[in-house]
Design a protein around this motif. Structure first.
Motif, short mmCIF file in Angstrom:
data_model
loop_
_atom_site.label_atom_id
_atom_site.label_comp_id
_atom_site.label_asym_id
_atom_site.label_seq_id
_atom_site.Cartn_x
_atom_site.Cartn_y
_atom_site.Cartn_z
N GLU A 1 -2.54 2.53 -8.00
CA GLU A 1 -2.58 3.85 -7.39
C GLU A 1 -3.95 4.26 -6.86
O GLU A 1 -4.05 5.11 -5.99
CB GLU A 1 -2.05 4.91 -8.35
N ASN A 2 -5.02 3.65 -7.35
CA ASN A 2 -6.37 4.00 -6.90
C ASN A 2 -6.95 3.01 -5.90
O ASN A 2 -8.15 3.01 -5.64
CB ASN A 2 -7.31 4.13 -8.11
N PHE A 3 -6.10 2.15 -5.33
CA PHE A 3 -6.55 1.16 -4.36
C PHE A 3 -6.28 1.65 -2.95
O PHE A 3 -5.23 2.20 -2.66
CB PHE A 3 -5.81 -0.17 -4.57
N ASN A 4 -7.25 1.43 -2.05
CA ASN A 4 -7.03 1.79 -0.65
C ASN A 4 -6.43 0.59 0.09
O ASN A 4 -6.30 -0.50 -0.46
CB ASN A 4 -8.33 2.28 0.00
N LEU A 5 -6.06 0.80 1.35
CA LEU A 5 -5.40 -0.25 2.12
C LEU A 5 -6.27 -1.50 2.24
O LEU A 5 -5.78 -2.62 2.11
CB LEU A 5 -5.00 0.27 3.51
N ALA A 6 -7.56 -1.34 2.47
CA ALA A 6 -8.46 -2.50 2.61
C ALA A 6 -8.47 -3.32 1.32
O ALA A 6 -8.46 -4.56 1.37
CB ALA A 6 -9.87 -2.04 2.98
N GLU A 7 -8.49 -2.65 0.17
CA GLU A 7 -8.48 -3.37 -1.11
C GLU A 7 -7.15 -4.09 -1.33
O GLU A 7 -7.12 -5.22 -1.81
CB GLU A 7 -8.77 -2.40 -2.26
N ILE A 8 -6.05 -3.45 -0.95
CA ILE A 8 -4.73 -4.08 -1.08
C ILE A 8 -4.64 -5.28 -0.15
O ILE A 8 -4.12 -6.34 -0.53
CB ILE A 8 -3.60 -3.07 -0.80
N GLU A 9 -5.16 -5.16 1.07
CA GLU A 9 -5.15 -6.29 2.00
C GLU A 9 -5.96 -7.46 1.44
O GLU A 9 -5.54 -8.61 1.51
CB GLU A 9 -5.69 -5.87 3.37
N GLU A 10 -7.10 -7.14 0.83
CA GLU A 10 -7.94 -8.18 0.23
C GLU A 10 -7.22 -8.83 -0.95
O GLU A 10 -7.16 -10.06 -1.06
CB GLU A 10 -9.26 -7.52 -0.23
N LEU B 1 -13.84 -5.94 -6.32
CA LEU B 1 -12.38 -5.84 -6.41
C LEU B 1 -11.91 -6.33 -7.77
O LEU B 1 -11.04 -5.70 -8.39
CB LEU B 1 -11.73 -6.65 -5.28
N GLY B 2 -12.47 -7.43 -8.26
CA GLY B 2 -12.10 -7.95 -9.57
C GLY B 2 -12.35 -6.95 -10.69
O GLY B 2 -11.51 -6.76 -11.57
N ALA B 3 -13.50 -6.30 -10.65
CA ALA B 3 -13.83 -5.29 -11.66
C ALA B 3 -12.84 -4.13 -11.60
O ALA B 3 -12.40 -3.61 -12.64
CB ALA B 3 -15.26 -4.79 -11.48
N LYS B 4 -12.48 -3.73 -10.39
CA LYS B 4 -11.53 -2.62 -10.24
C LYS B 4 -10.16 -3.00 -10.79
O LYS B 4 -9.52 -2.20 -11.49
CB LYS B 4 -11.43 -2.20 -8.77
N ILE B 5 -9.70 -4.21 -10.49
CA ILE B 5 -8.41 -4.67 -11.02
C ILE B 5 -8.44 -4.68 -12.55
O ILE B 5 -7.52 -4.17 -13.20
CB ILE B 5 -8.05 -6.06 -10.47
N LEU B 6 -9.50 -5.25 -13.11
CA LEU B 6 -9.59 -5.32 -14.57
C LEU B 6 -9.62 -3.92 -15.19
O LEU B 6 -8.96 -3.67 -16.21
CB LEU B 6 -10.82 -6.12 -14.99
N MET B 7 -10.36 -3.01 -14.59
CA MET B 7 -10.44 -1.64 -15.12
C MET B 7 -9.07 -0.97 -15.06
O MET B 7 -8.65 -0.32 -16.03
CB MET B 7 -11.48 -0.84 -14.34
N HIS C 1 0.83 -1.20 0.00
CA HIS C 1 0.00 0.00 0.00
C HIS C 1 0.87 1.26 0.00
O HIS C 1 0.55 2.24 -0.66
CB HIS C 1 -0.96 0.01 1.20
N GLY C 2 2.00 1.22 0.69
CA GLY C 2 2.92 2.35 0.70
C GLY C 2 3.54 2.62 -0.67
O GLY C 2 3.90 3.75 -0.99
N LEU C 3 3.66 1.58 -1.49
CA LEU C 3 4.23 1.74 -2.83
C LEU C 3 3.21 2.21 -3.86
O LEU C 3 3.59 2.77 -4.88
CB LEU C 3 4.77 0.38 -3.33
#
Length: 176
Positions: free
Chosen positions: A37-46, A144-150, A27-29
């Protein structure tokens, strides 16, 4: 199911387990990462539950040009050199990958052979997302899958625009 040459290459790396212990660091990177860059910590943890972490030593080839690809890599620490074979089959350095950047996305998505080889220029820490785990994310965590694909589509589109721009510059020089 037979193990691919690429999967066999990963098994030779030092496995550090899933990426959950590195979620905060990833998340720090991400403020520097075009993909995350548009992911929050909760999404990165998931997401980190679906990624595996490996350590590689200097000179280790992570991706081999021409092999079928089924994963992408997020470089957490270290440097990666990207080589493309020229017409004489000599490896040509075409890029350097720094921490926070990802590589291998195209083959992970389309299953086509790898465009270039990626070799550790120093000891590296990498997080790997396989096509199989991306499919699991899409089924189990559709938002989360849709966000990654986008984000993948946007990043690959930007890379294509940059490459097209460089090609036009090269073509303009040829006309001079």
């Amino acid at each position: 199911m037979a193990e691919s040459a690429e999967q066999a290459r990963l098994t030779k790396l030092e496995s550090l387990g899933d990426a959950t212990q590195l979620a905060g660091r990833i998340h720090g990177l991400i403020k520097y990462s075009p993909l995350f860059e548009n992911f929050n910590l909760a999404e990165i943890e998931e997401l980190s539950h679906f990624m595996l972490v490996f350590r590689t030593e200097l000179g280790v080839e992570i991706i081999h040009e021409g092999e079928a690809g089924d994963f992408m890599v997020l470089l957490i620490e270290g440097k990666i050199e990207v080589f493309k074979q020229d017409r004489r089959n000599a490896p040509r350095l075409i890029a350097m990958i720094a921490p926070e950047q990802s590589f291998g996305e195209m083959s992970m998505i389309d299953g086509e052979p790898r465009f270039a080889s990626c070799v550790a220029a120093e000891s590296c820490l990498i997080a790997v997302l396989s096509r199989e785990n991306l499919a699991r994310i899409i089924l189990e965590r559709p938002t989360l899958g849709a966000k990654i694909l986008m984000e993948l589509v946007l990043m690959l589109s930007q890379r294509l625009r940059q490459t097209s721009s460089r090609l036009m510059t090269y073509m303009d020089k040829e006309l001079e």
